[in-house]
Design an enzyme around this catalytic site. Sequence first.
Site, PDB file in Angstrom:
ATOM      1  N   LYS A  27       0.840  -1.203   0.000  1.00  0.00           N
ATOM      2  CA  LYS A  27       0.000   0.000   0.000  1.00  0.00           C
ATOM      3  C   LYS A  27       0.875   1.253   0.000  1.00  0.00           C
ATOM      4  O   LYS A  27       0.639   2.185  -0.760  1.00  0.00           O
ATOM      5  CB  LYS A  27      -0.922   0.005   1.223  1.00  0.00           C
ATOM      6  CG  LYS A  27      -1.783   1.267   1.295  1.00  0.00           C
ATOM      7  CD  LYS A  27      -2.670   1.289   2.524  1.00  0.00           C
ATOM      8  CE  LYS A  27      -1.893   1.504   3.795  1.00  0.00           C
ATOM      9  NZ  LYS A  27      -2.689   2.076   4.894  1.00  0.00           N
ATOM     10  N   ASN A 104     -10.730   6.617   3.802  1.00  0.00           N
ATOM     11  CA  ASN A 104      -9.974   6.605   5.053  1.00  0.00           C
ATOM     12  C   ASN A 104      -8.493   6.387   4.733  1.00  0.00           C
ATOM     13  O   ASN A 104      -7.757   5.785   5.508  1.00  0.00           O
ATOM     14  CB  ASN A 104     -10.501   5.482   5.965  1.00  0.00           C
ATOM     15  CG  ASN A 104     -10.074   5.681   7.414  1.00  0.00           C
ATOM     16  OD1 ASN A 104      -9.508   6.726   7.770  1.00  0.00           O
ATOM     17  ND2 ASN A 104     -10.329   4.700   8.255  1.00  0.00           N
ATOM     18  N   SER A 182       4.833  10.148  10.443  1.00  0.00           N
ATOM     19  CA  SER A 182       5.875  10.437   9.463  1.00  0.00           C
ATOM     20  C   SER A 182       5.258  10.789   8.113  1.00  0.00           C
ATOM     21  O   SER A 182       5.950  11.225   7.204  1.00  0.00           O
ATOM     22  CB  SER A 182       6.794   9.234   9.311  1.00  0.00           C
ATOM     23  OG  SER A 182       6.070   8.164   8.736  1.00  0.00           O
ATOM     24  N   ARG A 374      -5.665   2.076  17.715  1.00  0.00           N
ATOM     25  CA  ARG A 374      -5.304   0.654  17.652  1.00  0.00           C
ATOM     26  C   ARG A 374      -4.874   0.089  19.005  1.00  0.00           C
ATOM     27  O   ARG A 374      -5.017  -1.116  19.238  1.00  0.00           O
ATOM     28  CB  ARG A 374      -4.195   0.442  16.613  1.00  0.00           C
ATOM     29  CG  ARG A 374      -4.717   0.537  15.198  1.00  0.00           C
ATOM     30  CD  ARG A 374      -3.626   0.408  14.168  1.00  0.00           C
ATOM     31  NE  ARG A 374      -4.204   0.170  12.846  1.00  0.00           N
ATOM     32  CZ  ARG A 374      -3.499   0.191  11.721  1.00  0.00           C
ATOM     33  NH1 ARG A 374      -2.202   0.437  11.746  1.00  0.00           N
ATOM     34  NH2 ARG A 374      -4.081  -0.043  10.564  1.00  0.00           N
ATOM     35  N   HIS A 418      -8.550  -2.685   8.654  1.00  0.00           N
ATOM     36  CA  HIS A 418      -8.114  -3.903   7.973  1.00  0.00           C
ATOM     37  C   HIS A 418      -7.146  -4.733   8.802  1.00  0.00           C
ATOM     38  O   HIS A 418      -7.228  -5.958   8.841  1.00  0.00           O
ATOM     39  CB  HIS A 418      -7.480  -3.529   6.634  1.00  0.00           C
ATOM     40  CG  HIS A 418      -6.389  -2.497   6.738  1.00  0.00           C
ATOM     41  ND1 HIS A 418      -5.237  -2.552   6.023  1.00  0.00           N
ATOM     42  CD2 HIS A 418      -6.261  -1.373   7.509  1.00  0.00           C
ATOM     43  CE1 HIS A 418      -4.470  -1.523   6.321  1.00  0.00           C
ATOM     44  NE2 HIS A 418      -5.079  -0.800   7.214  1.00  0.00           N
ATOM     45  N   ARG A 419      -6.220  -4.058   9.483  1.00  0.00           N
ATOM     46  CA  ARG A 419      -5.195  -4.820  10.197  1.00  0.00           C
ATOM     47  C   ARG A 419      -5.759  -5.528  11.430  1.00  0.00           C
ATOM     48  O   ARG A 419      -5.285  -6.591  11.812  1.00  0.00           O
ATOM     49  CB  ARG A 419      -4.008  -3.929  10.574  1.00  0.00           C
ATOM     50  CG  ARG A 419      -3.363  -3.331   9.362  1.00  0.00           C
ATOM     51  CD  ARG A 419      -1.888  -3.040   9.507  1.00  0.00           C
ATOM     52  NE  ARG A 419      -1.434  -2.407   8.282  1.00  0.00           N
ATOM     53  CZ  ARG A 419      -1.189  -3.056   7.148  1.00  0.00           C
ATOM     54  NH1 ARG A 419      -1.336  -4.366   7.092  1.00  0.00           N
ATOM     55  NH2 ARG A 419      -0.820  -2.424   6.074  1.00  0.00           N
TER      56      ARG A 419
END
Length: 685
Positions: A27, A104, A182, A374, A418-419
């Site tokens: 990605k 997103n 970053s 997360r 997704h993760r």
Amino acid sequence: MSASKLAWLDLPPFTHAAGRVQLPGSKSISNRVLLLAALCDGATVLTGLLDSDDTQVMIDALRVLGCDVQRPWQGRADAVRIQGVGGRLAQATSHAPADLFLGNAGTAMRPLTAALALAGARATVRGVPRMHERPIGDLVDALQAVGCGVTYLGQSGYPPLAIAPSTLALDAPIAVRGDVSSQFLTALLLALPMASMGRSQPIVVDVLGELISKPYVDITLKLLARFGVQVQRQGWQRFVIAPDSRYTSPGTLPVEADASSASYFVALGALCAPDAANPPSNSEGPGLRIDGVGEDSIQGDIRFVDAARAMGAVVHSAADHLRVQRGAWPLKAIDLDCNHIPDAAMTLAVMALYADGPSTLRNIASWRVKETDRIHAMATELRKLGAGVDEGPDWLRITPPASPAHWRAAAIHTYDDHRVAMCFSLAALNPAGLPVRILDPACVAKTFPTYFDALFSVTQPAAADIPVITIDGPSASGKGTLAAELAQKLGYHFLDSGSLYRAAALAAGQQGVPIDTAHEAQLGAMAAALPIRFSHQRTWLADQDVTEALRTEATGADASRISALPAVRQGLLQLQHAFRRAPGLVADGRDMGTVIFPEAALKVFLTASAQTRAERRHKQLISKGISAKLEGLMQDLTERDARDASRQAAPLKPAQDALMLDNSTQSVDESITWVMQQWQRVRPF
Ligand code: DC
């Protein structure tokens, strides 16, 4: 299997994995090179590009901005050709502002904001509600400081944003904070060469604070170099863009497979017991092979393999693939600074469930501003599985369940992340043999739309662990429609066993074999070797499309006769059992619950009055333009019921433990709702 419409996906427990898996493109690389290709003057062909939600929003945005993007390119679904707009990025917006919806995708929002602002475009950029909670203030501050016309349309510090042309002042160093994400620095580095065109002085970017996720900035620099832009890095605090930089197309650029996606399969290989009874079929070596990325990848998350090794995984690397197998078992607990592998570290959190003590993941503050918070998400969901979890502002400690008995069957909330969905699939390796429910599994589309198919292609749950729902009943009871829709809703495979008998009857007719007891052995052998295939809603007998031929009344009557022969029923047994594959099966027929899958988790016997069934069939035939008489159909059905119910071999009758459902007065939706309620009742979630 398409996860796109599923409310949840239940993963059966499994213990083994073998074979090869091809990963989708990275990605991070995909969205960077899409933008860089757009900023070139010439054309660029990108191969191995990720096809996902995030790359799609980037491509859509580039098209709005006047780029010609051709996909697929030369018949390759993973290739695109981009005709860059070079320095003319603002041109498409000179008459009316571009309105860009970026979902997103942080990897689209940040660089496009910088590129549009520095190009002097007129645009609004926005996304889904979560995108409007993800910070962008550090980037906007940096852009505003050099004179860019960027303003907030909602809450200060967050998208949506309005961008307008303005006069830039690029002589002094540009300061950007690097301690939240970053991506702000990356966004500037990708876009600033555009502003350097024609300048005689370099452009200098200074990072304020400790730069996090440095490997992602490294990817940015390496890709800029592939596009002919040299950025001089002075430590991780100062970056200098050469005067009059120009993006030069590399022609064709292959995109590496996604190293973060590799983490799930590296973990899988490390968690799976070696299967002595079923060694991998390819002779290249043991373990699971992961294609598309090797250890010398430019992606920082590839360093996940070191963390996996520290936990016990045995990982071998080649230039373009990895091979993984279990080493230490249980895994060794770790205490790790994960700043260099922020995304892949989520996979470590789930691996920690299988470790010999508590594991601590540190320096992961960036998790709080990703697709979801997360740290909170992982802590909440890991606890549901029976783990002990402590969390801090930038760390997470996971204590594995004390014993197999402490594991819980859990429905994992995925937070549109997704993760979360992908890493929690690894909980299906739990020693308690419990299934795992992944809610909203389609969220994997962000980076790995075919993730679950890839997972099922290399894992082999025991047949007994793969759930089966049987829907038996007489002709025209609506069991086919009900079963097919249930299968769709659950993401399960679907077996229309009647079509196998129909196909056997059709094959007998085509080969001139009479359907009678005298030819039973021959018919049985034919059934056992039936060359039937199901693909894209069509049914094939060898290379003949028999979809329509199977559905005729004549074939149905022949099927009823051939199905009375025990040798034929025996011949079709293996074929039917072969449909029981992960994640599950919905099978419809006459003897699914009694003979073929007697241990099915849910058995339904569907009935409707003969009158209702004849009327339904009548309506069905008329709608297909086939003329039919109600009385004749009624008689056929009654005769077929009698034959199916009275035959010696597997007569039509409800299994003792079947739930009876008379759907004479029900709509299909009502029947589905009822069966789903029964299913929920027998599931452990
Ligand atoms: O469901 P259907 O009409 O497509 O089935 C065609 C015939 O096949 C039916 O008359 C009985 C037979 N059959 C069977 O004996 N056992 C099954 N599991 C499915 C169908």
